[in-house]
Design a protein around this motif. Structure first.
Motif, short mmCIF file in Angstrom:
data_model
loop_
_atom_site.label_atom_id
_atom_site.label_comp_id
_atom_site.label_asym_id
_atom_site.label_seq_id
_atom_site.Cartn_x
_atom_site.Cartn_y
_atom_site.Cartn_z
N VAL A 90 -7.00 -7.41 6.84
CA VAL A 90 -6.49 -6.05 7.03
C VAL A 90 -6.66 -5.24 5.75
O VAL A 90 -7.06 -4.07 5.78
CB VAL A 90 -5.02 -6.06 7.51
CG1 VAL A 90 -4.46 -4.65 7.57
CG2 VAL A 90 -4.91 -6.74 8.86
N THR A 91 -6.37 -5.83 4.61
CA THR A 91 -6.54 -5.15 3.33
C THR A 91 -8.01 -4.81 3.10
O THR A 91 -8.34 -3.69 2.68
CB THR A 91 -6.00 -6.02 2.18
OG1 THR A 91 -4.61 -6.28 2.42
CG2 THR A 91 -6.16 -5.35 0.83
N PRO A 174 -1.53 12.00 -5.43
CA PRO A 174 -1.83 11.71 -6.83
C PRO A 174 -2.92 10.64 -6.93
O PRO A 174 -2.91 9.65 -6.20
CB PRO A 174 -0.51 11.17 -7.39
CG PRO A 174 0.54 11.61 -6.43
CD PRO A 174 -0.13 11.73 -5.09
N PRO A 175 -3.88 10.85 -7.83
CA PRO A 175 -4.95 9.86 -7.97
C PRO A 175 -4.44 8.56 -8.58
O PRO A 175 -3.39 8.51 -9.21
CB PRO A 175 -5.94 10.56 -8.91
CG PRO A 175 -5.14 11.56 -9.65
CD PRO A 175 -4.02 11.97 -8.74
N GLY A 176 -5.19 7.51 -8.37
CA GLY A 176 -4.89 6.23 -9.00
C GLY A 176 -3.91 5.34 -8.25
O GLY A 176 -3.57 4.27 -8.74
N GLU A 177 -3.43 5.76 -7.12
CA GLU A 177 -2.46 4.95 -6.38
C GLU A 177 -3.02 4.37 -5.08
O GLU A 177 -2.27 3.87 -4.25
CB GLU A 177 -1.21 5.79 -6.07
CG GLU A 177 -0.43 6.21 -7.28
CD GLU A 177 0.20 5.02 -8.00
OE1 GLU A 177 0.61 4.05 -7.35
OE2 GLU A 177 0.27 5.07 -9.24
N SER A 178 -4.31 4.45 -4.91
CA SER A 178 -4.93 4.01 -3.65
C SER A 178 -4.59 2.56 -3.31
O SER A 178 -4.23 2.26 -2.17
CB SER A 178 -6.45 4.19 -3.71
OG SER A 178 -7.02 3.80 -2.49
N ALA A 179 -4.70 1.68 -4.28
CA ALA A 179 -4.42 0.26 -4.03
C ALA A 179 -2.97 0.06 -3.59
O ALA A 179 -2.70 -0.73 -2.67
CB ALA A 179 -4.71 -0.57 -5.27
N LEU A 184 1.11 -0.98 0.64
CA LEU A 184 2.29 -0.53 1.38
C LEU A 184 1.99 -0.41 2.88
O LEU A 184 2.78 -0.86 3.72
CB LEU A 184 2.77 0.82 0.83
CG LEU A 184 4.02 1.41 1.46
CD1 LEU A 184 5.22 0.48 1.26
CD2 LEU A 184 4.30 2.79 0.87
N LEU A 185 0.85 0.16 3.20
CA LEU A 185 0.46 0.30 4.60
C LEU A 185 0.34 -1.07 5.28
O LEU A 185 0.88 -1.28 6.37
CB LEU A 185 -0.88 1.05 4.69
CG LEU A 185 -1.44 1.30 6.08
CD1 LEU A 185 -0.51 2.18 6.90
CD2 LEU A 185 -2.83 1.94 5.97
N VAL A 186 -0.33 -1.99 4.63
CA VAL A 186 -0.50 -3.33 5.20
C VAL A 186 0.85 -4.03 5.32
O VAL A 186 1.18 -4.60 6.37
CB VAL A 186 -1.49 -4.17 4.35
CG1 VAL A 186 -1.53 -5.62 4.82
CG2 VAL A 186 -2.89 -3.55 4.41
N ASP A 187 1.63 -3.98 4.27
CA ASP A 187 2.93 -4.68 4.29
C ASP A 187 3.89 -4.11 5.32
O ASP A 187 4.66 -4.86 5.92
CB ASP A 187 3.58 -4.61 2.90
CG ASP A 187 2.91 -5.53 1.89
OD1 ASP A 187 2.11 -6.40 2.30
OD2 ASP A 187 3.16 -5.34 0.69
N ARG A 188 3.88 -2.80 5.52
CA ARG A 188 4.86 -2.18 6.43
C ARG A 188 4.42 -2.17 7.88
O ARG A 188 5.25 -2.21 8.78
CB ARG A 188 5.19 -0.75 5.98
CG ARG A 188 5.79 -0.67 4.61
CD ARG A 188 7.09 -1.45 4.53
NE ARG A 188 7.53 -1.54 3.16
CZ ARG A 188 8.75 -1.27 2.76
NH1 ARG A 188 9.66 -0.90 3.61
NH2 ARG A 188 9.06 -1.40 1.49
#
Length: 196
Positions: A90-91, A174-179, A184-188
């Motif tokens: 998924v990641t 904000p840039p730099g937070e993609s990972a 968060l998306l995968v975990d939630r």
């Protein structure tokens, strides 16, 4: 090879050239720069030849969207094929999707933002679009959770990815937070079961 077969091959090659040139021009200068006149000049064919393949810009956008959907489906499958376990798959899928959107903004727009005359989620949806969704479903269906319809879960996860892609590109996040967003998306959203 018969004369008819040769003409069909030449026609298909011209059509691929028109689509590739439109895509290249859109990626370089935006879709506003893609006109039938400019395409005809670039491919060195007359406008009537171009119109013998496509009725106008809308159909060209649709053709670019279909090639993009096929490319994205192949990319998603390749990204998830080597990942070990549901979370990793998924990641990998999320990273590949967002990477495709970032690397191919004009194609992504043709697929999801512009009117290419394509039907989504209907009987007459073109096969490349169905396959793009199938590539998402293959991985996301396994983490939908008990009692959740896999296609419905895939739609929600896809909508989240699309939102991230669109907002990131628009400079709204904000840039730099993609990972971290992907994590968060995968975990939630993904129901990751522990191995027995």
């Amino acid at each position: 090879m018969s004369v008819q077969e040769r003409k069909e091959r030449e026609r298909a090659a011209r059509e691929r050239l028109i689509v590739a040139t439109a895509r290249e021009l859109a990626e370089q200068q935006g879709w506003e720069a893609v006109t039938t006149r400019r395409l005809a000049e670039r491919i060195e064919y007359s406008q009537p030849v171009l119109y013998s393949h496509f009725r106008g810009k809308r159909e060209i956008i649709g053709a670019v969207a279909l090639t993009g959907a096929a490319e994205m489906a192949a990319l998603l499958r390749a990204a998830t094929r080597s990942a070990d376990g549901p979370r990793a798959r998924v990641t990998a899928l999320a990273r590949a999707y967002l990477g495709f959107a970032e690397s191919n903004p004009a194609v992504y727009d043709a697929m999801f933002q512009l009117d290419g005359g394509l039907a989504f989620a209907r009987e007459d949806t073109p096969e490349p679009l169905k396959d793009g969704f199938a590539a998402l479903l293959e991985t996301l269906g396994e983490v939908a959770g008990e009692g959740v319809h896999p296609a419905l879960f895939t739609e929600v996860f896809w909508a989240s990815l699309h939102g991230l892609a669109t907002l990131t590109r628009a400079g709204r996040l904000p840039p730099g937070e993609s990972a971290h967003r992907i994590e968060l998306l995968v975990d939630r959203l993904a129901v990751l079961r522990s191995a027995p």
